[in-house]
Design a protein around this motif. Sequence first.
Motif, PDB file in Angstrom:
ATOM      1  N   ASN A  90      88.097  67.490  -2.462  1.00  0.00           N
ATOM      2  CA  ASN A  90      88.642  66.157  -2.249  1.00  0.00           C
ATOM      3  C   ASN A  90      87.726  65.309  -1.385  1.00  0.00           C
ATOM      4  O   ASN A  90      87.569  64.108  -1.612  1.00  0.00           O
ATOM      5  N   ALA A  91      87.131  65.932  -0.373  1.00  0.00           N
ATOM      6  CA  ALA A  91      86.228  65.198   0.512  1.00  0.00           C
ATOM      7  C   ALA A  91      84.992  64.711  -0.245  1.00  0.00           C
ATOM      8  O   ALA A  91      84.542  63.572  -0.060  1.00  0.00           O
ATOM      9  N   SER A  92      84.452  65.564  -1.104  1.00  0.00           N
ATOM     10  CA  SER A  92      83.270  65.162  -1.864  1.00  0.00           C
ATOM     11  C   SER A  92      83.610  64.070  -2.876  1.00  0.00           C
ATOM     12  O   SER A  92      82.806  63.154  -3.106  1.00  0.00           O
ATOM     13  N   PHE A  93      84.796  64.148  -3.472  1.00  0.00           N
ATOM     14  CA  PHE A  93      85.220  63.082  -4.382  1.00  0.00           C
ATOM     15  C   PHE A  93      85.411  61.772  -3.621  1.00  0.00           C
ATOM     16  O   PHE A  93      84.970  60.713  -4.070  1.00  0.00           O
ATOM     17  N   GLY A  94      86.075  61.836  -2.477  1.00  0.00           N
ATOM     18  CA  GLY A  94      86.315  60.627  -1.691  1.00  0.00           C
ATOM     19  C   GLY A  94      85.046  59.954  -1.222  1.00  0.00           C
ATOM     20  O   GLY A  94      85.029  58.742  -0.979  1.00  0.00           O
ATOM     21  N   ILE A 132      85.002  57.432   4.686  1.00  0.00           N
ATOM     22  CA  ILE A 132      84.356  56.591   5.698  1.00  0.00           C
ATOM     23  C   ILE A 132      82.829  56.676   5.665  1.00  0.00           C
ATOM     24  O   ILE A 132      82.150  55.635   5.751  1.00  0.00           O
ATOM     25  N   PRO A 133      82.198  57.858   5.529  1.00  0.00           N
ATOM     26  CA  PRO A 133      80.724  57.907   5.483  1.00  0.00           C
ATOM     27  C   PRO A 133      80.089  56.990   4.435  1.00  0.00           C
ATOM     28  O   PRO A 133      79.027  56.402   4.713  1.00  0.00           O
ATOM     29  N   LEU A 156      94.774  63.647   4.719  1.00  0.00           N
ATOM     30  CA  LEU A 156      94.089  63.148   5.910  1.00  0.00           C
ATOM     31  C   LEU A 156      92.576  63.368   5.810  1.00  0.00           C
ATOM     32  O   LEU A 156      91.778  62.499   6.177  1.00  0.00           O
ATOM     33  N   VAL A 157      92.198  64.544   5.311  1.00  0.00           N
ATOM     34  CA  VAL A 157      90.773  64.818   5.116  1.00  0.00           C
ATOM     35  C   VAL A 157      90.194  63.876   4.054  1.00  0.00           C
ATOM     36  O   VAL A 157      89.058  63.384   4.174  1.00  0.00           O
TER      37      VAL A 157
END
Length: 480
Positions: free
Chosen positions: A309-313, A257-258, A250-251
């Motif tokens: 994961n957030a930084s990769f996404g 999105i950013p 989910l994260v």
Amino acid sequence: MVAILEVGAFISSIAVGRVGDLIGRRRTISYGACVFTMGGLIQTMSSGMVSMIIGRFTAGIGVGLLSTIVPIYQSEISPADHRGSLACIEFTGNIIGYASSVWIDYFASFIPSNMSWRLPLFMQCVMGFLLTVGSLAIVESPRWLLDHDHDIEGLTVLANLLAKGDTDSKVARDEFRSIKQGVLKQRVEGEMSYGEMWRRYKKRVLIAMSSQAFAQLNGINVISYYAPLVFEQAGWVGRDALLMTGINGLVYVASTIPPWYAIDYLGRRFILLSGAVVMCVALSSISCVMYLDKWYTADLVVALVIIYNASFGASWGPVPWLYPPEILPLTIRAKGASLSTATNWAFNFLVGEGTPVLQQAIKWKLYLIHAASCAVSFAVVWFFYPETKGVALEEMDVLFGDTVQDDEETASLVRSGRSSMDVTPVRSTPDTPSTPSRVGTPSDGLARGFIVKMKSGMQRMALSRQNSDYERLGNGDQQS
């Protein structure tokens, strides 16, 4: 089983370069979705290891077709000032699919029968069927249409994309002229084989391939494929590890999105560089925390995995799928993108096969390997990747400086339709500027040169006649 799909994807991603040029982007998407659906159905109905392997391989063929051609299609229908954001939106759709699969696996784990694994596999068929139906509603790439001389259809598509269907719109007609002039200019160079593509556009091809290689070597599939194992290593057990994987998913979705808003503002380079730094720190910290093995290890590893994961996404997830199609010229776009996607699946296979072995053999040290890859990727982007923010696809040649654009007579031919029997463009390279060679200049092999120039002159006269038609079409037959 993870790697079998990647073998199929690797094979089809190599072949799709030629297929996409022959039958078009839209039909390739449709066929890829059909093959993927068939593979999912075989897996769902599987009764043994052999049928499961066949199903996984078949699904991989479909995945290879789609993962290569969809980014090409995306880049070719998008305006330059929104191309990055639209590609990032597409990537968000991919990650929604990943996160959905994780949560389906979690809830299916409560089913006390073989439906606990058949249901998740059947969802592939549902999504593949929806994509097949959706492919019937999309338009063909206008650049592919103009490259194959379907000019009226190409102008109509451009008008639908840019001007609400108004074929007399200046925006649509200017884009038509720009694309068609690029097509004609590249025809003067002639169709390129893979070998010629490598010799002439080596820098671009290497950038495209390296971006996909680093996307895998920077560690994402250690998390995506083996997140439950990572969390179990950190102290989460059984279904709790699946739950943590779902939360991480989910994260992961939220992090994609950013870039919708940032990539066409901050640029590709800044996003890749900043992502590499954060990922490197997060992976190094995961290794450190696992090595210490304290009471806080389990919770802290979850937090660090989510940060990674957030930084990769937000960086190395979407950009390597955007970058290759936009930096490659139309004549080699499908071929070059097929090589970059094949690179992705080759390293995907390498990571998928090696991770379980390395997790057992070197444990926490595994994440230091991928942290080092993040550091290397930072240096490669810093020194070799140009910024493509806001640059039209037809203007990438100027950015890289490796085309016949410096040949003013060739450019004049494309713009005005003038033909010349006595000027033959010589392909330029980064080291050798393009210069005209003229019939009658004393040189070795004069007869061979004369024949080449005669053929070139005939080709140029044909292009001149075509270009005259295109100018009349682009000007809307104003005389009438």
